[in-house]
Design a protein around this motif. Sequence first.
Motif, PDB file in Angstrom:
ATOM      1  N   ASP A  43      31.988  50.366  40.858  1.00  0.00           N
ATOM      2  CA  ASP A  43      33.133  50.643  39.983  1.00  0.00           C
ATOM      3  C   ASP A  43      34.021  49.415  39.783  1.00  0.00           C
ATOM      4  O   ASP A  43      34.417  49.105  38.667  1.00  0.00           O
ATOM      5  N   LEU A  44      34.344  48.728  40.877  1.00  0.00           N
ATOM      6  CA  LEU A  44      35.182  47.524  40.771  1.00  0.00           C
ATOM      7  C   LEU A  44      34.379  46.277  40.418  1.00  0.00           C
ATOM      8  O   LEU A  44      34.958  45.223  40.201  1.00  0.00           O
ATOM      9  N   GLN A  45      33.072  46.414  40.385  1.00  0.00           N
ATOM     10  CA  GLN A  45      32.165  45.309  40.085  1.00  0.00           C
ATOM     11  C   GLN A  45      32.427  44.118  41.003  1.00  0.00           C
ATOM     12  O   GLN A  45      32.583  42.977  40.570  1.00  0.00           O
ATOM     13  N   GLY A  46      32.507  44.411  42.295  1.00  0.00           N
ATOM     14  CA  GLY A  46      32.695  43.363  43.288  1.00  0.00           C
ATOM     15  C   GLY A  46      34.084  42.755  43.277  1.00  0.00           C
ATOM     16  O   GLY A  46      34.275  41.625  43.716  1.00  0.00           O
ATOM     17  N   GLY A  47      35.073  43.498  42.790  1.00  0.00           N
ATOM     18  CA  GLY A  47      36.448  43.017  42.776  1.00  0.00           C
ATOM     19  C   GLY A  47      36.882  42.411  41.460  1.00  0.00           C
ATOM     20  O   GLY A  47      37.993  41.894  41.356  1.00  0.00           O
ATOM     21  N   ALA A  48      36.040  42.461  40.435  1.00  0.00           N
ATOM     22  CA  ALA A  48      36.374  41.861  39.139  1.00  0.00           C
ATOM     23  C   ALA A  48      37.362  42.703  38.332  1.00  0.00           C
ATOM     24  O   ALA A  48      38.075  42.167  37.491  1.00  0.00           O
ATOM     25  N   LEU A  49      37.413  44.011  38.595  1.00  0.00           N
ATOM     26  CA  LEU A  49      38.280  44.896  37.817  1.00  0.00           C
ATOM     27  C   LEU A  49      39.497  45.324  38.631  1.00  0.00           C
ATOM     28  O   LEU A  49      39.493  45.243  39.850  1.00  0.00           O
ATOM     29  N   GLU A  50      40.518  45.782  37.924  1.00  0.00           N
ATOM     30  CA  GLU A  50      41.718  46.279  38.597  1.00  0.00           C
ATOM     31  C   GLU A  50      41.581  47.766  38.867  1.00  0.00           C
ATOM     32  O   GLU A  50      40.795  48.453  38.221  1.00  0.00           O
ATOM     33  N   PHE A  51      42.352  48.260  39.833  1.00  0.00           N
ATOM     34  CA  PHE A  51      42.327  49.676  40.169  1.00  0.00           C
ATOM     35  C   PHE A  51      43.747  50.204  40.260  1.00  0.00           C
ATOM     36  O   PHE A  51      44.701  49.446  40.436  1.00  0.00           O
ATOM     37  N   GLU A  52      43.864  51.525  40.147  1.00  0.00           N
ATOM     38  CA  GLU A  52      45.176  52.166  40.144  1.00  0.00           C
ATOM     39  C   GLU A  52      45.321  53.083  41.346  1.00  0.00           C
ATOM     40  O   GLU A  52      44.438  53.892  41.629  1.00  0.00           O
ATOM     41  N   ILE A  53      46.429  52.917  42.059  1.00  0.00           N
ATOM     42  CA  ILE A  53      46.779  53.768  43.196  1.00  0.00           C
ATOM     43  C   ILE A  53      48.297  53.973  43.161  1.00  0.00           C
ATOM     44  O   ILE A  53      48.999  53.284  42.415  1.00  0.00           O
ATOM     45  N   PRO A  54      48.823  54.897  43.977  1.00  0.00           N
ATOM     46  CA  PRO A  54      50.280  54.991  44.063  1.00  0.00           C
ATOM     47  C   PRO A  54      50.847  53.643  44.505  1.00  0.00           C
ATOM     48  O   PRO A  54      50.270  52.961  45.355  1.00  0.00           O
ATOM     49  N   SER A  55      51.962  53.255  43.905  1.00  0.00           N
ATOM     50  CA  SER A  55      52.569  51.953  44.192  1.00  0.00           C
ATOM     51  C   SER A  55      52.823  51.792  45.687  1.00  0.00           C
ATOM     52  O   SER A  55      53.306  52.717  46.349  1.00  0.00           O
ATOM     53  N   ILE A  56      52.523  50.625  46.200  1.00  0.00           N
ATOM     54  CA  ILE A  56      52.731  50.349  47.620  1.00  0.00           C
ATOM     55  C   ILE A  56      54.224  50.327  47.948  1.00  0.00           C
ATOM     56  O   ILE A  56      54.641  50.782  48.994  1.00  0.00           O
ATOM     57  N   LEU A  57      55.041  49.840  47.018  1.00  0.00           N
ATOM     58  CA  LEU A  57      56.483  49.751  47.252  1.00  0.00           C
ATOM     59  C   LEU A  57      57.239  51.009  46.838  1.00  0.00           C
ATOM     60  O   LEU A  57      58.312  51.285  47.349  1.00  0.00           O
ATOM     61  N   ASP A  58      56.694  51.778  45.889  1.00  0.00           N
ATOM     62  CA  ASP A  58      57.333  53.011  45.420  1.00  0.00           C
ATOM     63  C   ASP A  58      56.253  54.051  45.145  1.00  0.00           C
ATOM     64  O   ASP A  58      55.773  54.173  44.028  1.00  0.00           O
ATOM     65  N   PRO A  59      55.841  54.833  46.171  1.00  0.00           N
ATOM     66  CA  PRO A  59      54.728  55.777  46.027  1.00  0.00           C
ATOM     67  C   PRO A  59      54.910  56.867  44.964  1.00  0.00           C
ATOM     68  O   PRO A  59      53.964  57.557  44.631  1.00  0.00           O
ATOM     69  N   SER A  60      56.117  57.007  44.413  1.00  0.00           N
ATOM     70  CA  SER A  60      56.325  58.022  43.384  1.00  0.00           C
ATOM     71  C   SER A  60      55.750  57.576  42.032  1.00  0.00           C
ATOM     72  O   SER A  60      55.633  58.375  41.120  1.00  0.00           O
ATOM     73  N   GLU A  61      55.402  56.303  41.898  1.00  0.00           N
ATOM     74  CA  GLU A  61      54.818  55.763  40.663  1.00  0.00           C
ATOM     75  C   GLU A  61      53.435  55.200  40.949  1.00  0.00           C
ATOM     76  O   GLU A  61      53.133  54.825  42.070  1.00  0.00           O
ATOM     77  N   ASN A  62      52.593  55.114  39.914  1.00  0.00           N
ATOM     78  CA  ASN A  62      51.295  54.470  40.057  1.00  0.00           C
ATOM     79  C   ASN A  62      51.406  53.008  39.667  1.00  0.00           C
ATOM     80  O   ASN A  62      52.241  52.634  38.844  1.00  0.00           O
ATOM     81  N   GLN A  63      50.556  52.175  40.258  1.00  0.00           N
ATOM     82  CA  GLN A  63      50.572  50.739  40.007  1.00  0.00           C
ATOM     83  C   GLN A  63      49.122  50.246  39.963  1.00  0.00           C
ATOM     84  O   GLN A  63      48.265  50.759  40.674  1.00  0.00           O
ATOM     85  N   CYS A  64      48.844  49.265  39.116  1.00  0.00           N
ATOM     86  CA  CYS A  64      47.520  48.643  39.059  1.00  0.00           C
ATOM     87  C   CYS A  64      47.502  47.410  39.962  1.00  0.00           C
ATOM     88  O   CYS A  64      48.460  46.634  39.974  1.00  0.00           O
ATOM     89  N   TYR A  65      46.412  47.270  40.688  1.00  0.00           N
ATOM     90  CA  TYR A  65      46.238  46.143  41.603  1.00  0.00           C
ATOM     91  C   TYR A  65      44.862  45.523  41.386  1.00  0.00           C
ATOM     92  O   TYR A  65      43.950  46.179  40.890  1.00  0.00           O
ATOM     93  N   MET A  66      44.737  44.265  41.797  1.00  0.00           N
ATOM     94  CA  MET A  66      43.442  43.588  41.847  1.00  0.00           C
ATOM     95  C   MET A  66      43.272  43.057  43.262  1.00  0.00           C
ATOM     96  O   MET A  66      44.257  42.688  43.916  1.00  0.00           O
ATOM     97  N   LEU A  67      42.038  43.012  43.722  1.00  0.00           N
ATOM     98  CA  LEU A  67      41.780  42.474  45.052  1.00  0.00           C
ATOM     99  C   LEU A  67      41.969  40.961  45.026  1.00  0.00           C
ATOM    100  O   LEU A  67      41.438  40.269  44.151  1.00  0.00           O
ATOM    101  N   ALA A  68      42.716  40.443  45.995  1.00  0.00           N
ATOM    102  CA  ALA A  68      42.928  39.004  46.103  1.00  0.00           C
ATOM    103  C   ALA A  68      41.764  38.345  46.834  1.00  0.00           C
ATOM    104  O   ALA A  68      41.508  37.153  46.653  1.00  0.00           O
ATOM    105  N   SER A  69      41.070  39.126  47.638  1.00  0.00           N
ATOM    106  CA  SER A  69      39.893  38.646  48.360  1.00  0.00           C
ATOM    107  C   SER A  69      39.011  39.858  48.652  1.00  0.00           C
ATOM    108  O   SER A  69      39.483  40.992  48.606  1.00  0.00           O
TER     109      SER A  69
END
Length: 115
Positions: free
Chosen positions: A69-95
């Motif tokens: 799904d992430l194609q080895g980290g090339a794509l971004e993914f959406e989860i609840p925000s790490i700083l504000d779990p009431s909102e969703n946030q998109c992240y990319m793997l740094a490593s």
Amino acid sequence: MAVQWPEGVNKKFYGLTTGADENYVEVQFESGRKRRFRKNSTVPCTHSFNLLLKTKEEEKAFWRWYKEDLQGGALEFEIPSILDPSENQCYMLASPPSVDKSQYPKEATLEVYEA
């Protein structure tokens, strides 16, 4: 479009470490004087956290999500925000994620930045 978190893998992140990324460009003049200019209107952050993979099936689902799904980290993914779990946030793997080789539950370590 962001990839969704894999079904069957929990979102109980712990051991969070957050750091702000550099958000300026510095220019130095011949006189030695320096000026800084902002790159972005918001300061991007990098987060590192852990996740317990409790079963072999959960670990397999996690790696399938990462590889396919992430194609080895090339794509971004959406989860609840790490700083504000009431909102969703998109992240990319740094490593690439790492998982310890102990018995279950296993600990996965992820480092992400805000996309």
